[in-house]
Design an enzyme around this catalytic site. Structure first.
Site, PDB file in Angstrom:
ATOM      1  CB  CYS A  56      -1.011   0.005   1.136  1.00 54.93           C
ATOM      2  SG  CYS A  56      -0.273   0.052   2.784  1.00 54.93           S
TER       3      CYS A  56
ATOM      4  CE  LYS B  72      -3.016  -3.491   8.836  1.00 56.13           C
ATOM      5  NZ  LYS B  72      -1.902  -3.196   7.930  1.00 56.13           N
TER       6      LYS B  72
ATOM      7  CE  LYS C 206      -1.303  -2.005  12.178  1.00 60.39           C
ATOM      8  NZ  LYS C 206      -0.726  -1.918  10.881  1.00 60.39           N
TER       9      LYS C 206
HETATM   10  C1  PBG Z   1       0.486  -1.228   5.847  1.00 56.36           C
HETATM   11  C2  PBG Z   1       0.442  -0.864   7.280  1.00 56.36           C
HETATM   12  C3  PBG Z   1      -0.423   0.008   7.946  1.00 56.36           C
HETATM   13  C4  PBG Z   1       0.021   0.079   9.268  1.00 56.36           C
HETATM   14  C5  PBG Z   1       1.097  -0.784   9.373  1.00 56.36           C
HETATM   15  N1  PBG Z   1       1.331  -1.368   8.143  1.00 56.36           N
HETATM   16  C6  PBG Z   1      -1.516   0.845   7.443  1.00 56.36           C
HETATM   17  C7  PBG Z   1      -2.768   0.246   6.952  1.00 56.36           C
HETATM   18  O1  PBG Z   1      -2.991  -0.964   6.974  1.00 56.36           O
HETATM   19  O2  PBG Z   1      -3.570   1.037   6.450  1.00 56.36           O
HETATM   20  C8  PBG Z   1      -0.565   0.938  10.353  1.00 56.36           C
HETATM   21  C9  PBG Z   1       0.374   1.298  11.434  1.00 56.36           C
HETATM   22  C10 PBG Z   1      -0.069   2.416  12.311  1.00 56.36           C
HETATM   23  O3  PBG Z   1      -1.181   2.961  12.206  1.00 56.36           O
HETATM   24  O4  PBG Z   1       0.750   2.782  13.165  1.00 56.36           O
HETATM   25  N2  PBG Z   1      -0.533  -2.041   5.405  1.00 56.36           N
END
Ligand code: PBG
Length: 320
Positions: free
Chosen positions: A115, A188, A241
């Site tokens: 991303c 996640k 997460k």
């Molecule tokens: C990439 C990723 C994200 C985060 C970690 N890896 C963003 C998302 O999934 O949109 C978020 C980390 C944070 O908010 O500190 N996919």
């Protein structure tokens, strides 16, 4: 009960949870288009860094005793297939080589996702208006291999595609990297708490959202299934997460699985603390102590947190 709380020494003796600097992982943002340091407005104290400053911050963290850094990259330019993610000379690959050369003892963790590198901001390849799971797996595997080739010790897939841990394990083994670990962002959730990160990484999706691959916040049993699948596919560490609104899952995962468990204290959780502290509404140090200790008490072994450097300093000073 109050007999046990009668003095600071007694309280120290019966304290059940001890936070250690060994538990902390510091995230760093490395930006191809930044020479020095570009502060991130919504994350006070956190910046997008050029490679040289990323090396300095990793070194400073290591000197404080922080064992590991998690590297996110912002490429020179983004495209539909996120090709900088798996470019051998991409931004995180260059950062990894530089950090390894300067501080070889630091454990280097690479966020494996597309991303930050795709023009549309989704975590995979777009096909017919949606993210194509299996075409994405090939690119994630290629990304993980190119990261470990550059010196990363741990590949940390954060994309939430199905089967990515198996695909990455197979690719790493096939390339001769049987010794490198996988830290899976297993459970996640599609969370509003990633807002500041997406501003920092310019990775907000340009259309739609991530709800077809990241998890629906109300689902706990499904989260345990996600973790179980990642264990079966060969993950070495598993993760929940965000951390704070999902501590029930940290506790349940701790009971159910014996692998090292990681919790990600994400950008929105950090930003709220910083905003309230800047207003004088809370005592930042006390709050950070309670947050990190609470995540540990729930059952996490390791905590990814933007507070890592401050926390390490407070632990060293004995003021925690
Ligand atoms: C990439 C990723 C994200 C985060 C970690 N890896 C963003 C998302 O999934 O949109 C978020 C980390 C944070 O908010 O500190 N996919």
């Amino acid at each position: 009960m109050r007999r046990l709380r009668g003095s600071a020494t007694l309280r120290r003796m019966v304290r059940e949870t001890a936070l250690s600097v060994d538990d902390l992982i510091l995230p760093l943002f490395v930006d191809h288009n930044v020479g020095g340091r570009e502060p991130i407005d919504s994350m006070p104290g956190v910046s997008r860094l050029g490679v040289d400053l990323a090396v300095e911050e990793a070194q400073a963290a290591s000197e404080l005793g922080i064992p590991a850094v998690l590297i996110f990259g912002l490429p020179e330019s983004k495209d539909a297939l996120g090709s900088d993610a798996y470019d051998p000379d991409g931004i995180v690959q260059r950062a990894a080589r530089a950090i390894k050369a300067a501080c070889p003892d630091v454990v280097l963790i690479g966020d494996v996702c597309l991303c930050e590198y795709t023009s549309h901001g989704h975590c995979g390849v777009i096909q017919d208006g949606g993210v194509d799971n299996d075409r994405t797996l090939e690119l994630l595997a290629e990304t993980a291999v190119s990261q470990v080739e550059a010196g990363f010790d741990i590949a940390a897939p954060s994309d939430m595609m199905d089967g990515r841990v198996a695909a990455i394990r197979q690719a790493l083994d096939g390339a001769g990297y049987q010794d490198r670990l996988i830290m899976a962002y297993s459970a996640k959730f599609a969370s509003g708490f990633y807002g500041p990160f997406r501003e920092a990484a310019g990775s907000a999706p340009q259309f739609g959202d991530r709800r077809t691959y990241q998890m629906d916040p109300p689902n706990a049993r499904e989260a345990l299934r996600e973790i179980e699948l990642d264990v079966q596919e060969g993950a070495d560490l598993v993760m929940v997460k965000p951390a704070l609104t999902y501590l029930d899952l940290v506790a349940r995962a701790r009971q159910r699985f014996d692998l090292p468990l990681v919790a990600y204290n994400v950008s929105g959780e950090f930003a709220m603390v910083k905003a309230a502290a800047a207003n004088g509404w809370i005592d930042e140090q006390r709050i950070v102590y309670e947050i990190l200790t609470g995540i540990k008490r729930a059952g996490a072994d390791l905590i990814i947190t933007y507070h890592a450097t401050d926390a390490a300093r407070w632990l060293r000073e004995g003021s925690f």
